[in-house]
Design an enzyme around this catalytic site. Structure first.
Site, short mmCIF file in Angstrom:
data_model
loop_
_atom_site.label_atom_id
_atom_site.label_comp_id
_atom_site.label_asym_id
_atom_site.label_seq_id
_atom_site.Cartn_x
_atom_site.Cartn_y
_atom_site.Cartn_z
N HIS A 115 11.12 10.29 -7.74
CA HIS A 115 10.79 9.66 -6.46
C HIS A 115 11.35 8.25 -6.39
O HIS A 115 11.68 7.64 -7.40
CB HIS A 115 9.28 9.64 -6.19
CG HIS A 115 8.46 8.89 -7.20
ND1 HIS A 115 7.92 9.47 -8.32
CD2 HIS A 115 8.10 7.58 -7.26
CE1 HIS A 115 7.25 8.57 -9.01
NE2 HIS A 115 7.34 7.41 -8.40
N HIS A 164 10.18 0.69 -6.91
CA HIS A 164 10.70 1.27 -8.16
C HIS A 164 11.31 2.63 -7.89
O HIS A 164 11.12 3.22 -6.83
CB HIS A 164 9.61 1.37 -9.24
CG HIS A 164 8.49 2.31 -8.94
ND1 HIS A 164 7.32 1.91 -8.33
CD2 HIS A 164 8.34 3.64 -9.18
CE1 HIS A 164 6.50 2.96 -8.22
NE2 HIS A 164 7.10 4.02 -8.72
N GLU A 209 10.54 3.71 -13.51
CA GLU A 209 9.41 4.51 -14.00
C GLU A 209 9.97 5.77 -14.64
O GLU A 209 10.91 6.37 -14.10
CB GLU A 209 8.49 4.88 -12.84
CG GLU A 209 7.30 5.74 -13.23
CD GLU A 209 6.39 6.09 -12.04
OE1 GLU A 209 6.83 6.00 -10.89
OE2 GLU A 209 5.23 6.45 -12.30
#
Ligand code: CO
Length: 134
Positions: A7, A79, A130
């Site tokens: 994502h 992020h 991440e």
């Protein structure tokens, strides 16, 4: 080592307006808001055919998103999340190459119920990364 883009997370000052924009203007599939008190965020997941967008909004005191929105009042990309098969071996490999893992260095359970880690943006061309074990 990294796999699919899981994502892209976008911090937004007005969650309702951003959700409506993705749903009505961009015609995307949006899910109801989800509070993540452990992470200090409310999240709206937007499903795209090949990945997801996560709209992030501060929740509670000391949210990590609050400071970001202070610096970026109209919102911005917060992020990006890459999938890894084995988060501990990914962490060890990154740390041995000098990359900094944020927090304790131990994976936490992320918004999708899977272990995640964050890598210092200064070590990755100014991008908070991440990693999520899938
Ligand atoms: Co994320």
């Amino acid at each position: 080592m990294i796999g699919r883009l899981n994502h892209v997370a976008i911090a937004v000052p007005d969650l309702e307006a951003a959700t409506a924009q993705y749903r009505d203007t961009l015609g995307a599939i949006v899910n109801p808001p989800q509070d993540e008190p452990d992470h200090g965020v409310t999240v709206v997941f937007i499903e795209l055919p090949n990945t997801k967008i996560e709209l992030l909004h501060p929740l509670g005191e000391g949210s990590p998103i609050a400071g970001f929105l202070e610096k970026n009042p109209s919102g911005g990309i917060h992020h990006i999340c890459y999938e890894v098969e084995d988060i501990l071996s990914a962490r060890d490999r990154l740390q041995s190459s000098g990359a900094r893992v944020l927090g304790t260095g131990e994976p936490r359970i992320g918004a999708h119920g899977k272990p995640v880690l964050f890598l210092h943006p200064k070590d990755f061309t100014g991008t908070l990364v991440e990693l999520e074990q899938v």
